[in-house]
Structure formats: C-alpha cells, structure tokens
Design a protein around this motif. Structure first.
Motif, short mmCIF file in Angstrom:
data_model
loop_
_atom_site.label_atom_id
_atom_site.label_comp_id
_atom_site.label_asym_id
_atom_site.label_seq_id
_atom_site.Cartn_x
_atom_site.Cartn_y
_atom_site.Cartn_z
N ASP A 181 0.83 -1.21 0.00
CA ASP A 181 0.00 0.00 0.00
C ASP A 181 0.86 1.25 0.00
N VAL A 199 -6.92 5.26 12.14
CA VAL A 199 -6.01 4.29 11.53
C VAL A 199 -5.34 3.49 12.64
N ARG A 250 -2.70 0.28 13.56
CA ARG A 250 -1.57 -0.46 13.00
C ARG A 250 -1.45 -1.79 13.70
N GLN A 306 -0.29 -7.31 10.77
CA GLN A 306 -0.83 -7.67 9.45
C GLN A 306 -0.98 -6.45 8.54
N ASN A 326 -1.90 -1.90 8.28
CA ASN A 326 -2.73 -0.83 8.81
C ASN A 326 -4.16 -0.99 8.32
N TYR A 327 -5.12 -0.61 9.16
CA TYR A 327 -6.53 -0.67 8.77
C TYR A 327 -7.28 0.48 9.41
N SER A 342 -10.71 2.06 11.19
CA SER A 342 -11.83 1.67 12.05
C SER A 342 -12.59 2.92 12.47
N TYR A 388 -6.54 5.43 2.80
CA TYR A 388 -7.62 5.00 3.69
C TYR A 388 -8.96 5.57 3.22
N GLN A 428 -10.07 3.30 0.41
CA GLN A 428 -10.63 2.06 0.94
C GLN A 428 -12.02 2.31 1.53
#
Length: 685
Positions: A555, A597, A599, A602, A604-605, A607, A645, A648
């Motif tokens: 990414d 964000v 971390r 696996q 960063n995502y 939420s 982000y 996404q």
C-alpha cells in the motif's frame, strides 16, 4: 528485370514468330523434343504437388504450351507440304511407331484423340467447373472462420492475412482452371482438323505440284501427317493428364506416388484374394497357366511382404502403448478432466438474435471491434488484455448479452439491432418517441429510436449510437473496471521480461533481490484498480527499486509510485491543463481518519464507528451528485497521509470516484475546490 524474365518473354514471342517464318527440319526436331520434354516435366510436377496452389501457374502454363503446340503444327505443316518432310522425329513417328501403315497410324491417332478429348479433357473440365463453384460458395464461410479465429486470438494478424490470401488464390486458381480446360478441348479438335487438312492438302500438292502418283502421294503425306499428329497429341495427352491430376488432387502430406502406395495397398489381405482369383482363371479357363501363374505369384509375394511389414508396425505400436500404460491409466483417472477446468479470462456471450453483429457476412464487425478494443486498452492501461472468447448462448434471451470475467458474470445488457440508442443532452424532448432503456456502460437513461426518428433525435441534440458501438463501449468499460483482475503473476512476469530487454539494470536490481513477482503484481493491481495506467512500467519499477528497501508494505509502495506518476495522473484528469474542480476533505474528516487508523502486524486498517461512516458517506454523495449535475467528473482530494484509507473507505459505495492527494498533482495545475466535506460543520461550499 532479370535475364530469366527476358528469356521467358523472348520464348513467348518466338512462338508467334515461328508461325510466320519457315523453320529448317533440324530446328523442328529440336522444338518437337522440347515440347515432349516439357509435357513430361509438367506431368511429373503435377504428380509431386501436395495441393493445387503449389502449381498455381498451371492455367497460364496450359495456355502457353497449347500455343506452342499450335505454332509447331503450323511450322511442321508448312515443312511437310513444302519440302515433303517434317524432320527426322516426325518421319520416325510416321514410319517406325505405326509400322509404316497409314491405316494403323490413322487409327492410333484417332484413339489418342478420343482418349484425350472424351475421357481425360471432358472429366478434367467437369471437375474444374465443380471445384470452382464449390470454392466460390465456401469462401464466405472460410472468411468468417478466419475472422472468428483472429477475434478469439487463436491466430495472428499475419496468419489471418495469409489464410485470406490462400482462400482468394484458391478461388482464382479453380476459376482459371475452369477456363483453361477449354484450351485443351479446343487443342484436341484443332489437332484432328489440322491432320485432316495435312492429309488432303498433301495429296493435292503431291499430285498437282510435285507430280507424284496418287498412291505414292497418299502414302507419303498420310504418314507424315500422322507422324505430325502423334508428336503433337502425345504431349497434349500428357498435359491433359497433368491437368486432371491437379484438379482432382486433394490436400495430403505426400505426393501422388506415396499416396497411391500407401492407400491402394493398405489392405494386403485383399491382394491374396486377387492372386487366388488369377489362379482360378489359370486352371478353369483355356488361358495358358504359365502366363497367369507368375503374375499371381508376384502379387501373392508382394502381399506377404506388405503384411509382414504391417504386422511389425502394429507390434511396435503395441509395445509403445504398453510402455505408456501408466499414462493411459492416468488418463482414465478422475484427474484426466483437469483440462476441462480451464476458465477463460474474458467471455462475451450473446443470444441468437445478436448473431448478425458477429457474423461478417451479415455486416457484423464485432470481431474487428474486439481487436481494436484490445489494442486501445493496451495503449491506455499498459496491459495485454487476454483473449476475449465470443460465443452464442441459446439460454439467453434473443437480444441479451452477458460479459464474464474469469467465469463469473459481471455485466449484462440488451440491445435492439433495428434501433439506435439515443442519449439525452440533459433536456428531454417530448417529441422524440422511443423505447425507454438504460445505457449499459454508464447507466444513463436513454431511448431506443427507429430509423424514422433517428434524424429528429439528432436535431434535438441527442447522442445517437448504433447497437454494435453500444456493445463495444460496454465491453471496453467492463474490462477497464476489472483490469486489476486480469493481471496475474504470469502476465506481470511477461511484462517484466519485456522490460528487461530495454532496461535490464532496473529489473536486475529489483527482482528478486528487493521484491518478488507477486509483490510487484499487488502494486500493479492497486494502480489498475484505480484506473491508473501501468504503461510507463519503467518509472514504476524504478520507484519500487528506490523505496522497497525501506518498506515492504505494498500500500505504501503504491503511494510512492502514484507520486512518481504525478504528471500522468494530472494529465489523466486535466488533459488540457485546465482548472481541476475537486471536492476537498475538510479538517474534521482528515483528523477523524488520522485518528481511526490502527496499526498491526498484518498491516494498517481503518476503524470508524457506523454513525460517523454513514455521515461521511452522505456528505460525499451529496457533493458528488451536485458536481455531476453540472457535467463535471467529481474528484475527491485529500492529504497524502489519508488518501489510501479514504479510497478504501469509499470503495464500497463509490468505486468510480477518483481519490487523489496533493502530492499526485503537478504544482502548475490550478485546483478549484467546489466543496468541502466536514463532519461537525456540515458541508461547506
């Protein structure tokens, strides 16, 4: 022109010259021997050709040899009537070959003419006529088959061109053979007439001019005329036989001799029956057995040798089969269906009512459009679009079509071949009548209008599109939308290997020391998913080589690549360097995303709570809708830190909405913010 070209031209001109200028008997002998040799050469070449087009010059050659024989006939006739001789060759044929008997000579000559005229020439003429008709009738089907193979990617453009030329040449060849067969037929008739003229004219000239007795004149000029006819008709018979061989020759892997041996004696046991029948004739008829038994013995011995050779061949085949027993068992196992599991990358299926758009004989150009689509997407996206399988599907409605990506249906549409698609300019005209529908590629409301309404719709400002263009546009947009699904590791490897030839240094530095093929594939997929062309692969690989030593997160690496492609991305959305109108993410949205964000090992995502997500969805949708109503493509502009982000986040409800960051735009481009999306303060415009 080369020397051999001049030689051919001079030879053809000399044929006409020798009809006018008397030739000495010695030169006539040489020309007659050349005529016989040329006929034997043509026959042998015809026997050794595998297909008719290998001897495509035959119709023209047939005309020239006929003209040559007629020129010889004129010259020999002049010599016979003037000098009472036609040369040593003619005298030999008139005395030795027919035994010096005028009656025998006439009978032999008539038999040769009958064989040539009624048997060989007549049959060859009929075969040439039927072959020409069938070849012309089958041309549309052959051309459609070539176009289908080309559209499916099974053959190259050059191979398709060669196959089309071969089909055209076959039609021209058999058409020419149909006409050329008339030359041989006329030659046989001319041979009879010339021989009769020689006999009657020789008798009159011998008696009245040379003062010979009637009997002596009749014997002399009859034998010379018969000799002249034989030396002319024997080459004509050979060339007629060659013509019959050429027009009746089917395509095979061998010449005529090998095919006869292979096919005529393919059943040795039947030769024992022939030998037994001959033995019965020897013992049950008055024929001398010593004449028949040797022939029967030779046939039986030949059958024995061929049967022995056939048994040895079958034995070797059985040994090969037994040696491959494991492979045969493997074929019988359930795993043998592995070939059936292949899934085409792109499939286009249509109902039977849409066959005319794919059938070239009915004016369809879908196959040509598919070729152009693949070329266009290669230029725009930088990928080689896989073969597009085109097939009809009787399970679909007549005017329906579907598009599949890797076996899964991703799009569908329905068109009316006898109508045109009219898309409104924004203000509908009530006078334009048609069938309401939705344009399949972009989902815009439209009308299907007939021919009588087409001109009125154009005058009212409607965009008129024919059905094949609707289909090709839809197919193009679907492939663009799913381009990231079409590029796998094998395709990436092919692109990198192609780049290795031009820039080996960057490829050797990057792969496999810093990144694997799979990691490069992920970056390219992320770019294509957002409709960023990967055609400039050199910049992409150089950027990955620069930053892959710092991070392995694809990414993050994708963001670095997008920054390197800033000029390309800027021109993609502002091709004329005009002001770029965007929707800007406000400070509250930026802050909320930065705080959301998380971390992990696996990666960063993002939420965000559902209420906030719903609010942001609503704000962005309102802004995008307002911008679309003005005819401007909506673009969401964010800071580089949250761009990935944000992308996404909106991918689920607005996959076609471009999300750009400030770093991806060139400094000289003017940016006009037409709306700001905030959470607490609502929507600021």
């Amino acid at each position: 022109m080369k020397i051999r070209d001049y030689a051919v031209l001079v030879s053809i001109l000399m044929i006409v010259v020798m009809m006018v200028i008397p030739l000495p008997p010695l030169l006539l002998d040489i020309l007659i021997l050349i005529n016989i040799s040329l006929a034997m050469t043509i026959l042998l070449v015809a026997m050794n050709t595998k297909e008719a087009l290998q001897f495509s010059i035959f119709p023209t050659l047939l005309l020239l040899t006929t003209l040559f024989r007629l020129g010889l006939n004129v010259s020999t006739t002049r010599s016979i009537l003037t000098n009472q001789t036609g040369g040593e060759v003619i005298e030999t044929f008139g005395s030795f070959v027919v035994g010096g008997s005028a009656i025998i000579g006439i009978l032999v000559f008539l038999i040769l003419v009958i064989i040539q005229f009624l048997v060989i020439t007549k049959g060859s003429e009929r075969v040439a006529e039927v072959a020409a008709r069938f070849t012309l009738d089958s041309m549309p089907g052959k051309q459609m088959s070539i176009d289908a193979d080309l559209g499916a990617g099974m053959i190259s453009d050059m191979e398709a061109k060669n196959r089309r030329e071969k089909v055209s040449q076959e039609a021209d060849f058999y058409g020419a053979m149909d006409g050329a067969s008339k030359f041989v037929k006329g030659d046989a008739i001319a041979g009879i007439i010339i021989t009769i003229i020689n006999i009657i004219g020789g008798l009159l000239i011998g008696v009245m001019v040379h003062g010979l007795p009637v009997g002596e004149a009749a014997s002399l000029f009859t034998l010379l005329s018969i000799g002249d006819g034989l030396v002319s008709q024997i080459p004509a018979l050979l060339i007629s036989t060659a013509m019959g061989i050429v027009v009746t020759r089917a395509v095979s892997d061998g010449n005529l001799g090998s095919d006869i041996i292979k096919q005529l004696f393919a059943y040795p046991k039947m030769m024992y029956v022939v030998a037994g029948t001959l033995m019965m004739i020897a013992f049950l008829t008055p024929i001398n057995p010593f004449l028949i038994l040797p022939v029967a013995g030779v046939i039986a011995f030949a059958a024995y040798r061929m049967q022995k050779a056939l048994n040895e061949e079958e034995k070797s085949e059985k040994e090969a089969v037994s040696g491959d027993g494991k492979e045969i068992e493997a074929m019988k196992s359930p795993e043998s269906v592995i070939d059936l599991l292949h899934v085409d990358a792109i499939e286009f299926e249509f109902g039977y009512g849409l066959i005319p758009i794919a059938d070239k004989n009915q004016g369809g150009d879908l196959l040509d459009r598919v070729i152009m689509i693949r070329r266009q997407l290669a230029m725009e996206l930088g990928i080689v679009v896989p073969v597009i399988r085109i097939r009809d599907n009787i399970q679909l409605r007549p005017n329906e079509y579907i598009i599949k990506i890797k076996g899964n249906r991703v799009a569908a549409g329905e068109i009316m071949l006898d109508h045109y698609l009219a898309m409104s300019p924004g203000i509908d005209d009530d006078s334009i009548e048609g069938i309401e529908t939705i344009e399949p590629a972009f989902g815009m409301p439209a009308l299907w209008v007939n021919d009588s309404m087409k001109e009125d719709a154009e005058m009212a400002g409607y965009a008129i599109v024919d059905p094949p263009s609707v289909v090709s546009t839809h197919l193009t947009e679907v492939i663009k939308r799913h381009a990231h699904e079409l590029i796998g590791r094998q395709e990436v490897k092919s692109l990198i290997e192609n780049m290795r030839e031009a820039s080996p240094a960057v490829v050797e530095e990057l792969i496999p020391n810093l990144m694997t093929i799979g990691e490069v594939q992920k970056v390219l997929m992320k770019l294509l998913k957002e409709k960023v062309s990967i055609r400039n692969l050199l910049i992409i690989l150089e950027t990955l080589a620069d930053y892959s030593s710092q991070t392995k997160d694809t990414d993050v690496l994708t963001e670095y690549v997008r920054r390197s492609l800033s000029r390309q991305i800027t021109l993609q959305y502002a091709p004329q360097n005009e002001a770029l109108k965007v929707i800007t993410a406000g400070a509250s949205v930026e802050k909320k995303f930065a705080e959301s964000v998380h971390r992990s090992d696996q990666g960063n995502y993002l939420s965000i709570d559902p209420e906030t997500s719903q609010l942001i969805f609503q704000k962005i949708s309102e802004q995008a809708a307002q911008l679309q109503q003005t005819g401007v493509q909506p673009i969401l502009l964010t800071s580089p830190a949250i761009r990935i982000y944000m992308r996404q986040f909106i991918e689920g409800f607005a996959p076609d909405l471009p999300v750009l960051s400030y770093n991806e735009l060139e400094p000289n481009i003017e940016i006009q913010s037409v709306g700001v999306v905030n959470i607490s303060g609502g929507v600021n415009v």
